[in-house]
Design a protein around this motif. Structure first.
Motif, PDB file in Angstrom:
ATOM      1  N   GLU A 130      -8.379  -6.530  -2.118  1.00 13.93           N
ATOM      2  CA  GLU A 130      -7.964  -6.330  -1.057  1.00 13.93           C
ATOM      3  C   GLU A 130      -8.432  -5.405  -0.273  1.00 13.93           C
ATOM      4  N   CYS A 131      -8.719  -4.080  -0.849  1.00  8.17           N
ATOM      5  CA  CYS A 131     -10.356  -3.259  -0.374  1.00  8.17           C
ATOM      6  C   CYS A 131     -11.715  -3.933  -0.558  1.00  8.17           C
ATOM      7  N   TRP A 132     -11.711  -5.178  -1.480  1.00  3.12           N
ATOM      8  CA  TRP A 132     -12.725  -6.090  -1.532  1.00  3.12           C
ATOM      9  C   TRP A 132     -13.056  -6.807  -0.088  1.00  3.12           C
TER      10      TRP A 132
ATOM     11  N   PRO B 170       1.103  -1.180   0.280  1.00  2.83           N
ATOM     12  CA  PRO B 170       0.337  -0.272  -0.026  1.00  2.83           C
ATOM     13  C   PRO B 170       0.638   1.512  -0.064  1.00  2.83           C
TER      14      PRO B 170
ATOM     15  N   ILE C 272      -4.177   0.907  -2.338  1.00  2.00           N
ATOM     16  CA  ILE C 272      -4.216  -0.042  -2.048  1.00  2.00           C
ATOM     17  C   ILE C 272      -4.668  -1.200  -3.589  1.00  2.00           C
ATOM     18  N   ASP C 273      -4.787  -2.342  -3.418  1.00  2.00           N
ATOM     19  CA  ASP C 273      -5.086  -2.997  -4.681  1.00  2.00           C
ATOM     20  C   ASP C 273      -6.241  -3.213  -4.201  1.00  2.00           C
ATOM     21  N   ILE C 274      -7.306  -3.511  -5.521  1.00  2.47           N
ATOM     22  CA  ILE C 274      -8.722  -3.498  -5.351  1.00  2.47           C
ATOM     23  C   ILE C 274      -8.846  -4.732  -4.630  1.00  2.47           C
TER      24      ILE C 274
ATOM     25  N   LEU D 227     -10.741  -6.163   2.154  1.00  2.00           N
ATOM     26  CA  LEU D 227     -11.073  -5.902   4.329  1.00  2.00           C
ATOM     27  C   LEU D 227     -12.919  -5.419   4.195  1.00  2.00           C
ATOM     28  N   ARG D 228     -13.618  -5.124   2.898  1.00  2.00           N
ATOM     29  CA  ARG D 228     -14.463  -4.441   3.378  1.00  2.00           C
ATOM     30  C   ARG D 228     -15.980  -6.119   3.774  1.00  2.00           C
TER      31      ARG D 228
END
Length: 95
Positions: A47-49, A29, A43-45, A51-52
């Motif tokens: 990883e975003c999903w 990140p 951040i990588d997409i 974390l969500r």
């Protein structure tokens, strides 16, 4: 996930494609600062999903615990799960 890289907005502007590639390829990140304050992170997409999803699961578990506690205490003065969700959305909207 690699240790975060901290860069100023001006630095990131000069090589945004590299910042995105580093996040995607290495999982590193980049924290973006503006006037010395941390403002955003790239951040990588995936990883975003992820974390969500983790946040959504934690919220669901918390709501289920609240509902179970309310049910154990009895129905008087309780709020339905839907009502609790509405109260939380309203609270988050004002925060």
């Amino acid at each position: 996930m690699g240790e975060p890289v901290i860069e100023s907005m001006a630095e990131v502007r000069g090589h945004l494609a590299d910042v995105i590639d580093r996040a995607r390829r290495d999982g590193t990140p980049t924290i973006i600062t503006r006037r010395g304050r941390q403002e955003a992170v790239v951040i990588d997409i995936a990883e975003c999903w992820r974390l969500r999803e983790v946040a959504d699961q934690a919220e669901d578990e918390w709501l289920n615990r609240l509902a179970a506690e309310a049910e154990a205490e009895g129905l008087e003065g309780s709020v339905s799960l839907e009502g609790m969700a509405a109260l939380l959305r309203d609270h988050h909207g004002r925060a």
